[in-house]
Design a protein around this motif. Structure first.
Motif, PDB file in Angstrom:
ATOM      1  N   MET A 230       6.615   2.558   2.367  1.00 34.58           N
ATOM      2  CA  MET A 230       7.368   1.579   3.161  1.00 34.58           C
ATOM      3  C   MET A 230       7.282   0.207   2.510  1.00 34.58           C
ATOM      4  O   MET A 230       8.243  -0.560   2.516  1.00 34.58           O
ATOM      5  CB  MET A 230       6.810   1.514   4.585  1.00 34.58           C
ATOM      6  CG  MET A 230       7.268   2.647   5.476  1.00 34.58           C
ATOM      7  SD  MET A 230       6.415   2.592   7.067  1.00 34.58           S
ATOM      8  CE  MET A 230       7.153   1.123   7.784  1.00 34.58           C
ATOM      9  N   CYS A 231       6.099  -0.086   1.985  1.00 29.05           N
ATOM     10  CA  CYS A 231       5.918  -1.363   1.267  1.00 29.05           C
ATOM     11  C   CYS A 231       6.872  -1.418   0.083  1.00 29.05           C
ATOM     12  O   CYS A 231       7.517  -2.435  -0.164  1.00 29.05           O
ATOM     13  CB  CYS A 231       4.490  -1.505   0.752  1.00 29.05           C
ATOM     14  SG  CYS A 231       3.235  -1.527   2.036  1.00 29.05           S
TER      15      CYS A 231
ATOM     16  N   CYS B  14       0.188   1.161   8.280  1.00 30.02           N
ATOM     17  CA  CYS B  14       0.037   1.784   6.958  1.00 30.02           C
ATOM     18  C   CYS B  14       0.261   0.789   5.829  1.00 30.02           C
ATOM     19  O   CYS B  14      -0.068   1.046   4.679  1.00 30.02           O
ATOM     20  CB  CYS B  14       1.003   2.964   6.819  1.00 30.02           C
ATOM     21  SG  CYS B  14       2.728   2.505   6.976  1.00 30.02           S
ATOM     22  N   CYS B  15       0.836  -0.354   6.179  1.00 23.51           N
ATOM     23  CA  CYS B  15       1.169  -1.331   5.135  1.00 23.51           C
ATOM     24  C   CYS B  15       0.110  -2.410   4.994  1.00 23.51           C
ATOM     25  O   CYS B  15       0.228  -3.264   4.111  1.00 23.51           O
ATOM     26  CB  CYS B  15       2.507  -1.978   5.447  1.00 23.51           C
ATOM     27  SG  CYS B  15       3.872  -0.811   5.427  1.00 23.51           S
TER      28      CYS B  15
ATOM     29  N   SER C 243       0.777  -1.239   0.000  1.00 21.20           N
ATOM     30  CA  SER C 243       0.000   0.000   0.000  1.00 21.20           C
ATOM     31  C   SER C 243       0.808   1.288   0.000  1.00 21.20           C
ATOM     32  O   SER C 243       0.364   2.279  -0.567  1.00 21.20           O
ATOM     33  CB  SER C 243      -0.975   0.005   1.189  1.00 21.20           C
ATOM     34  OG  SER C 243      -0.277  -0.228   2.384  1.00 21.20           O
ATOM     35  N   CYS C 244       1.983   1.295   0.604  1.00 21.03           N
ATOM     36  CA  CYS C 244       2.628   2.602   0.774  1.00 21.03           C
ATOM     37  C   CYS C 244       4.111   2.588   0.392  1.00 21.03           C
ATOM     38  O   CYS C 244       4.630   1.603  -0.120  1.00 21.03           O
ATOM     39  CB  CYS C 244       2.460   3.089   2.213  1.00 21.03           C
ATOM     40  SG  CYS C 244       3.437   2.152   3.393  1.00 21.03           S
TER      41      CYS C 244
ATOM     42  N   ARG D 168      10.310  -2.194   1.160  1.00 21.07           N
ATOM     43  CA  ARG D 168      10.409  -3.576   1.644  1.00 21.07           C
ATOM     44  C   ARG D 168      10.368  -4.569   0.485  1.00 21.07           C
ATOM     45  O   ARG D 168      11.156  -5.518   0.427  1.00 21.07           O
ATOM     46  CB  ARG D 168       9.254  -3.843   2.619  1.00 21.07           C
ATOM     47  CG  ARG D 168       9.372  -5.147   3.407  1.00 21.07           C
ATOM     48  CD  ARG D 168       8.147  -5.350   4.305  1.00 21.07           C
ATOM     49  NE  ARG D 168       7.914  -4.248   5.221  1.00 21.07           N
ATOM     50  CZ  ARG D 168       6.878  -3.393   5.150  1.00 21.07           C
ATOM     51  NH1 ARG D 168       5.986  -3.525   4.193  1.00 21.07           N
ATOM     52  NH2 ARG D 168       6.738  -2.431   6.022  1.00 21.07           N
TER      53      ARG D 168
HETATM   54 CU   LIG Z   1       3.543   0.050   3.512  1.00 21.20          CU
END
Ligand SMILES: [Cu+2]
Length: 126
Positions: free
Chosen positions: A53-54, A121-122, A50-51, A57
């Motif tokens: 950070m995703c 958020c992920c 979703s974001c 990763r």
């Molecule tokens: Cu995320």
């Protein structure tokens, strides 16, 4: 728009014509498709996330796989574009690794434990 479609049609015809005329003659000319260079193959995987950070990763996990030359994930399209050495790895192997860090792919699902440990958020599962 019609003009664009027409031009694309013309381009396809030209490509086809070239392919025919090259068939018997120009042996020195390489027939490398735009999708593949020597030792480098492209593929696209659908990876849930979703974001930003995703994105970090997913790309880090994909690049950790030996043979992966580049990995770029788009949060909107969910597409992970890979460039890799097909003699060393395959998209299926990359997908498995991406799933282990919490992101579902078409074939491999992240375990609930790993998924639940992702930051709020992920969370992409509804
Ligand atoms: Cu995320």
């Amino acid at each position: 728009m019609k003009k664009l479609i027409f031009l694309m049609g013309v381009a396809i015809v030209i490509t086809a014509t070239n392919a025919c005329s090259n068939a018997g003659s120009a042996k020195s000319e390489q027939t490398v498709s735009t999708e593949t260079n020597i030792g480098e193959t492209k593929a696209t995987l659908i990876v849930q996330g979703s974001c930003g950070m995703c994105k970090t990763r997913i790309e880090k996990a994909a690049k950790s796989v030996a043979g992966v030359l580049a990995a770029t994930w788009d949060a909107e399209s969910k597409q992970l574009e890979l460039r890799y050495d097909a003699s060393k790895t395959a998209p299926e192997a990359v997908g498995k690794v991406v799933a282990t860090v919490g992101h579902d792919t078409e074939k491999d699902k992240a375990s609930d434990d790993v998924y639940n440990a992702l930051p709020g958020c992920c969370k992409y599962r509804s």
